[in-house]
Structure formats: structure tokens, C-alpha cells
Design a protein around this motif. Structure first.
Motif, mmCIF file in Angstrom:
data_model
loop_
_atom_site.group_PDB
_atom_site.id
_atom_site.type_symbol
_atom_site.label_atom_id
_atom_site.label_comp_id
_atom_site.label_asym_id
_atom_site.label_seq_id
_atom_site.Cartn_x
_atom_site.Cartn_y
_atom_site.Cartn_z
ATOM 1 N N THR A 249 10.583 -4.566 -11.526
ATOM 2 C CA THR A 249 10.217 -5.909 -10.746
ATOM 3 C C THR A 249 9.937 -5.980 -9.481
ATOM 4 O OG1 THR A 249 12.483 -6.282 -10.559
ATOM 5 C CG2 THR A 249 11.627 -7.166 -12.397
ATOM 6 N N LYS A 250 10.452 -5.063 -8.800
ATOM 7 C CA LYS A 250 10.042 -4.833 -7.263
ATOM 8 C C LYS A 250 8.458 -4.396 -6.987
ATOM 9 C CE LYS A 250 14.797 -3.701 -5.311
ATOM 10 N NZ LYS A 250 15.213 -2.380 -4.337
ATOM 11 N N ARG A 251 8.123 -3.579 -7.857
ATOM 12 C CA ARG A 251 6.773 -3.125 -7.828
ATOM 13 C C ARG A 251 5.916 -4.082 -8.364
ATOM 14 N NH1 ARG A 251 5.786 2.386 -10.926
ATOM 15 N NH2 ARG A 251 6.032 1.034 -12.496
ATOM 16 N N THR A 252 6.043 -5.003 -9.275
ATOM 17 C CA THR A 252 5.510 -6.013 -9.674
ATOM 18 C C THR A 252 5.138 -6.993 -8.508
ATOM 19 O OG1 THR A 252 6.215 -5.572 -11.966
ATOM 20 C CG2 THR A 252 5.182 -7.865 -11.392
ATOM 21 N N LEU A 253 6.337 -7.252 -7.918
ATOM 22 C CA LEU A 253 6.290 -8.233 -7.022
ATOM 23 C C LEU A 253 5.667 -7.937 -5.756
ATOM 24 C CD1 LEU A 253 10.051 -9.586 -6.832
ATOM 25 C CD2 LEU A 253 8.042 -11.001 -7.435
ATOM 26 N N ILE A 254 5.375 -6.650 -5.135
ATOM 27 C CA ILE A 254 4.822 -6.062 -4.259
ATOM 28 C C ILE A 254 3.287 -6.181 -4.489
ATOM 29 C CG2 ILE A 254 4.390 -4.119 -2.843
ATOM 30 C CD1 ILE A 254 7.209 -3.343 -3.159
ATOM 31 N N ALA A 255 3.092 -5.769 -5.822
ATOM 32 C CA ALA A 255 1.444 -5.706 -6.144
ATOM 33 C C ALA A 255 1.241 -7.210 -6.223
ATOM 34 C CB ALA A 255 1.543 -5.085 -7.739
ATOM 35 N N VAL A 256 1.665 -8.019 -6.682
ATOM 36 C CA VAL A 256 1.293 -9.609 -6.858
ATOM 37 C C VAL A 256 1.093 -10.029 -5.544
ATOM 38 C CG1 VAL A 256 2.297 -11.779 -7.255
ATOM 39 C CG2 VAL A 256 2.666 -10.135 -8.997
ATOM 40 N N TYR A 257 1.929 -9.996 -4.466
ATOM 41 C CA TYR A 257 1.719 -10.342 -3.072
ATOM 42 C C TYR A 257 0.506 -9.732 -2.487
ATOM 43 C CZ TYR A 257 5.878 -13.532 -2.964
ATOM 44 O OH TYR A 257 6.668 -14.578 -3.275
ATOM 45 N N ALA A 258 0.325 -8.557 -2.770
ATOM 46 C CA ALA A 258 -0.682 -7.917 -2.327
ATOM 47 C C ALA A 258 -2.062 -8.148 -2.701
ATOM 48 C CB ALA A 258 -0.563 -6.251 -2.461
ATOM 49 N N LEU A 259 -1.938 -8.363 -4.009
ATOM 50 C CA LEU A 259 -3.245 -8.857 -4.572
ATOM 51 C C LEU A 259 -3.653 -10.123 -4.297
ATOM 52 C CD1 LEU A 259 -5.602 -8.418 -6.723
ATOM 53 C CD2 LEU A 259 -3.871 -9.097 -8.415
ATOM 54 N N ALA A 260 -2.590 -11.088 -4.182
ATOM 55 C CA ALA A 260 -2.910 -12.578 -3.409
ATOM 56 C C ALA A 260 -3.367 -12.190 -2.175
ATOM 57 C CB ALA A 260 -1.512 -13.272 -3.667
ATOM 58 N N GLY A 261 -3.186 -11.409 -1.260
ATOM 59 C CA GLY A 261 -3.407 -11.310 0.163
ATOM 60 C C GLY A 261 -4.790 -10.876 0.085
ATOM 61 N N LEU A 262 -5.356 -9.935 -0.759
ATOM 62 C CA LEU A 262 -6.607 -9.461 -1.099
ATOM 63 C C LEU A 262 -7.572 -10.586 -1.415
ATOM 64 C CD1 LEU A 262 -8.691 -7.073 -0.988
ATOM 65 C CD2 LEU A 262 -8.075 -6.620 -3.415
ATOM 66 N N ILE A 263 -7.252 -11.441 -2.273
ATOM 67 C CA ILE A 263 -7.914 -12.485 -2.666
ATOM 68 C C ILE A 263 -8.151 -13.729 -1.798
ATOM 69 C CG2 ILE A 263 -8.043 -14.762 -4.405
ATOM 70 C CD1 ILE A 263 -6.676 -12.799 -6.742
ATOM 71 N N CYS A 264 -7.059 -13.780 -0.636
ATOM 72 C CA CYS A 264 -7.130 -14.791 0.243
ATOM 73 C C CYS A 264 -8.379 -14.212 1.135
ATOM 74 C CB CYS A 264 -5.924 -14.671 1.010
ATOM 75 S SG CYS A 264 -4.785 -15.726 -0.188
ATOM 76 N N ALA A 265 -8.588 -12.871 1.346
ATOM 77 C CA ALA A 265 -9.374 -12.191 2.289
ATOM 78 C C ALA A 265 -10.649 -12.653 1.709
ATOM 79 C CB ALA A 265 -9.188 -10.854 2.350
ATOM 80 N N VAL A 266 -11.043 -12.562 0.418
ATOM 81 C CA VAL A 266 -12.261 -12.976 -0.188
ATOM 82 C C VAL A 266 -12.553 -14.429 0.083
ATOM 83 C CG1 VAL A 266 -13.498 -13.174 -2.470
ATOM 84 C CG2 VAL A 266 -11.938 -11.289 -2.081
ATOM 85 N N ALA A 267 -11.395 -15.265 0.088
ATOM 86 C CA ALA A 267 -11.429 -16.575 0.299
ATOM 87 C C ALA A 267 -12.025 -16.997 1.658
ATOM 88 C CB ALA A 267 -10.313 -17.367 0.182
ATOM 89 N N GLY A 268 -11.607 -16.061 2.523
ATOM 90 C CA GLY A 268 -12.088 -16.032 3.939
ATOM 91 C C GLY A 268 -13.512 -15.824 4.180
ATOM 92 N N TRP A 269 -14.152 -14.791 3.275
ATOM 93 C CA TRP A 269 -15.553 -14.894 3.154
ATOM 94 C C TRP A 269 -16.206 -15.898 2.561
ATOM 95 C CZ3 TRP A 269 -18.458 -11.202 -1.020
ATOM 96 C CH2 TRP A 269 -19.701 -11.157 -0.973
ATOM 97 N N VAL A 270 -15.562 -16.567 1.544
ATOM 98 C CA VAL A 270 -15.993 -17.767 0.972
ATOM 99 C C VAL A 270 -16.254 -18.899 2.238
ATOM 100 C CG1 VAL A 270 -15.794 -19.524 -0.677
ATOM 101 C CG2 VAL A 270 -15.484 -17.317 -1.348
ATOM 102 N N THR A 271 -15.193 -18.983 2.985
ATOM 103 C CA THR A 271 -15.302 -19.947 3.879
ATOM 104 C C THR A 271 -16.315 -20.016 4.729
ATOM 105 O OG1 THR A 271 -12.853 -20.222 3.804
ATOM 106 C CG2 THR A 271 -13.788 -20.771 5.605
ATOM 107 N N ILE A 272 -16.672 -18.518 5.312
ATOM 108 C CA ILE A 272 -17.707 -18.469 6.169
ATOM 109 C C ILE A 272 -19.035 -18.861 5.355
ATOM 110 C CG2 ILE A 272 -19.065 -16.621 7.471
ATOM 111 C CD1 ILE A 272 -16.690 -14.876 7.570
ATOM 112 N N GLY A 273 -19.169 -18.673 4.326
ATOM 113 C CA GLY A 273 -20.604 -19.055 3.639
ATOM 114 C C GLY A 273 -20.528 -20.493 3.565
ATOM 115 N N ARG A 274 -19.341 -21.077 3.194
ATOM 116 C CA ARG A 274 -19.311 -22.523 2.873
ATOM 117 C C ARG A 274 -19.820 -23.226 4.348
ATOM 118 N NH1 ARG A 274 -20.222 -27.147 0.365
ATOM 119 N NH2 ARG A 274 -18.857 -28.523 0.980
#
Length: 358
Positions: A249-274
Motif C-alpha cells: 500500500t505504501k508503494r501504491t500511494l507513492i505511485a498515485v501521488y507521483a502520477l497525479a503530480g505528473l498529470i498536473c504538470a501536463v495540465a500546466g502545459w494545457v494552461t499555457i495553450g489555453r
């Protein structure tokens, strides 16, 4: 008469006048309300679709043909693109019975890293873009380590990192906005997601909206067709049972939050385009809007139940209600009031549905 005979006769006299009815174990048909509750428990995504349908029906009558104009419908999709991408990240976290209040700050910080490195520091745009993605990933990783390893409550962790990342936004950006013209001259690729495709009838679709759909498909596959996805749901539903079943469960939680952070960075790219520019003030309400989309979309705040389809529909609900209320001339104040009511209604329905499994 023997002792056994006397005892038998006494027992028979004691039964005289007793009830002769036979116990019945027939099950009564559940009430209509109970059947609805069971259906919504089995298919929680049905709720946001119903709400979206009701909203479309209301505003198609109130706003007339303006609401169904192709340009207006495509505008709703453009408006919810950033919310949708952030909502995907937030869904991953909430499925584990957590919450990430820092997704908006991570998005802005990542976009600023991309923009300032490419435009101000003169770093090649490809490297600046990758470093922006790394920034989001590392921010999410820090959240995951604090939640999974240090065992701090997700709400407290992300409330703290929200302030930390927000301070970094001011520090890195120096409270300066990078103009659209400067980005177009040096790093136009950062604005690429804002490029528009005309699909006929006046409708306009951006590459950012297409990317949102592709991300949703990818994460949907991850959650529904891989062991990692099953681990995410199991961790959110009952972390102790998941641990005893052999899930890390520890590794699962770490992976989830890290993946969420990566997706947020992509959202930053989307924001620049928007918006075309890089601003420390961009997307100030995106964090709350993302949580709103997830909750309205049927994902339980208690973890273990929800879907990305519901989140995207939830984002559309927010967009449809704001757009429809604007078309009929409702003040922005009451638009926010309506969205707040939708959140409370969604949580109330979620609580009611969960009672069937209690």
C-alpha cells in the motif's frame, strides 16, 4: 405409568393453546426507493449522467437555440479542459481515500518552470518542457512520501504543500507574467495545445481537449485493466485488508501521488495553450473546480469507488451549468452558489448510497 410417560403427558398439556403457525422466511420485495438506491450503488456513474441530462434539458429551454449552437458546445469543452485534466489527477488520489489540495499549485509551478526556462533562461524548449514535467512529478512524489512513509493525513500534507508550492510559484516567477508574444517568438510549442481545429458548423476544438481525452483513456485503462488499478481501488476501500492481501500500500500511494503530480504538470502545459501566457495567477480556482468535478462525478470521498468517466462528466456538469447560467444572464455570484449546491447534493447522495453496503 413410567416416568417417561408422565413427562411426555405433562409436556403435551403444556403445549395446549400455543400458537400453531409456522415460521415464514419469505423475502419481501424491496421498495422502489431501495431499488433505486441499489441501482445507484451498482452504477454510481449513472448519477452524473442524470444530472448532466437534467442540466442540458433546463438550459436548452431557458437559453433557447444559443445553448445548442455548435460554437457554444465546443466552448464548454474548451472551458472544462483544464478542470478535466486536473480532475483526472485528483480522481487517482481520492480513490485511495485521500485528497490533494495542491494540484492547482503544482500545475501553475510546472507551467512557470517551462515558461521561464524556455523564454527567460534560453533553455531549449524540449528540455524546459521535460523539466516542467519533472517538477510536477517531484511535487507529487513529495506528497506521496509524506502520506505513505511519514503517515501524515493527506489533507494536512497537501494543505501544507499547497502553501509551499504557492510560495515557490511567487519565487520562481518573481510575480511576473510572460507575455503571449514572447512565448510565441521563442517557444511557440508551449502554446501548441491552444491551437484550434475547426470541425464545421462553427464548432472549434483545441488540441488541449484532445489531449485531455487521451489522458483519460490511458488512466482509465491503467485503473481498470492493470494490477496497479486494482491495488488503487483496494487501498482506498480498505488499506489494512489490502496490506494483508499482499498489496504494498505504501508503494501504491507513492505511485498515485507521483502520477497525479505528473498529470498536473501536463495540465500546466494545457494552461499555457489555453491562455497563451505564463502567469502566476492562472487557474486560481482550478483546484476547487477539479475537486468539484470529481465529487459531482460520483467518486466517493471515502475512497474505493468512482470512475474517470464520472469525473469527465462532472467537469462537463460544471461547465454546462456555468455556461447555461451565463447565457440566461445569471450573475457570477449565483453561478458559484449553484456549483456549491451541486457539491453538497453530490456528497449527500454518496452518503445515502453507501448506506446500502453498511
Amino acid at each position: 405409568m413410567s416416568d417417561d410417560g408422565v413427562a411426555s403427558a405433562t409436556a403435551e398439556r403444556g403445549l395446549v393453546g400455543s400458537s400453531q403457525t409456522v415460521a415464514s422466511f419469505e423475502e419481501h420485495a424491496p421498495s422502489l426507493l431501495r431499488r433505486i438506491q441499489g441501482f445507484l450503488h451498482a452504477y454510481p456513474t449513472a448519477i452524473p449522467f442524470i444530472v448532466l441530462g437534467v442540466g442540458i434539458l433546463i438550459f436548452s429551454v431557458a437559453a433557447g437555440g444559443r445553448f445548442f449552437a455548435p460554437f457554444n458546445l465546443s466552448l464548454v469543452l474548451q472551458q472544462v479542459t483544464i478542470i478535466g485534466v486536473l480532475g483526472i489527477a485528483q480522481t487517482l488520489v481520492i480513490l485511495t481515500a485521500g485528497i490533494d489540495l495542491s494540484v492547482g499549485a503544482i500545475m501553475i509551478l510546472s507551467s512557470i518552470v517551462m515558461g521561464r526556462l524556455a523564454v527567460v533562461a534560453g533553455v531549449p524548449v524540449e528540455i524546459a518542457f521535460l523539466l516542467g514535467l519533472v517538477t510536477g512529478f517531484l511535487c507529487g512524489l513529495v506528497n506521496g512520501l509524506l502520506v505513505a512513509v511519514v503517515r501524515l493525513p493527506p489533507f494536512i500534507v497537501t494543505l501544507g504543500t499547497w502553501s509551499i508550492y504557492g510560495a515557490l510559484v511567487i519565487f520562481v516567477s518573481r510575480s511576473e507574467t510572460i507575455r503571449s508574444q514572447d512565448i510565441a517568438a521563442v517557444a511557440p510549442w508551449l502554446q501548441w495545445l491552444g491551437s484550434k481545429l475547426r470541425i464545421g458548423g462553427g464548432a472549434v476544438l483545441t488540441y488541449g481537449s484532445i489531449l485531455m481525452i487521451l489522458i483519460a483513456v490511458g488512466v482509465w485503462y491503467l485503473l481498470n485493466r492493470t494490477p496497479f488499478g486494482r491495488h488503487v481501488y483496494a487501498t482506498g476501500d480498505d488499506p489494512e485488508a489490502a496490506r494483508l492481501a499482499g498489496i504494498n500500500t505504501k508503494r501504491t500511494l507513492i505511485a498515485v501521488y507521483a502520477l497525479a503530480g505528473l498529470i498536473c504538470a501536463v495540465a500546466g502545459w494545457v494552461t499555457i495553450g489555453r491562455i497563451g501566457a505564463v502567469s502566476p495567477l492562472a487557474g486560481q480556482n482550478a483546484n476547487l473546480d477539479a475537486i468539484t468535478a470529481v465529487v459531482i462525478g460520483g467518486t466517493s470521498l471515502f475512497g474505493g469507488r468512482g470512475s474517470l468517466v464520472g469525473t469527465l462528466v462532472g467537469a462537463l456538469i460544471v461547465g454546462v451549468f456555468r455556461n447555461g447560467l451565463a447565457l440566461v444572464g445569471v450573475d457570477v455570484l449565483w453561478q458559484e452558489f449553484t456549483v456549491g449546491l451541486l457539491i453538497i447534493l453530490a456528497v449527500t447522495i454518496d452518503q445515502w448510497i453507501r448506506k446500502i453496503s453498511a
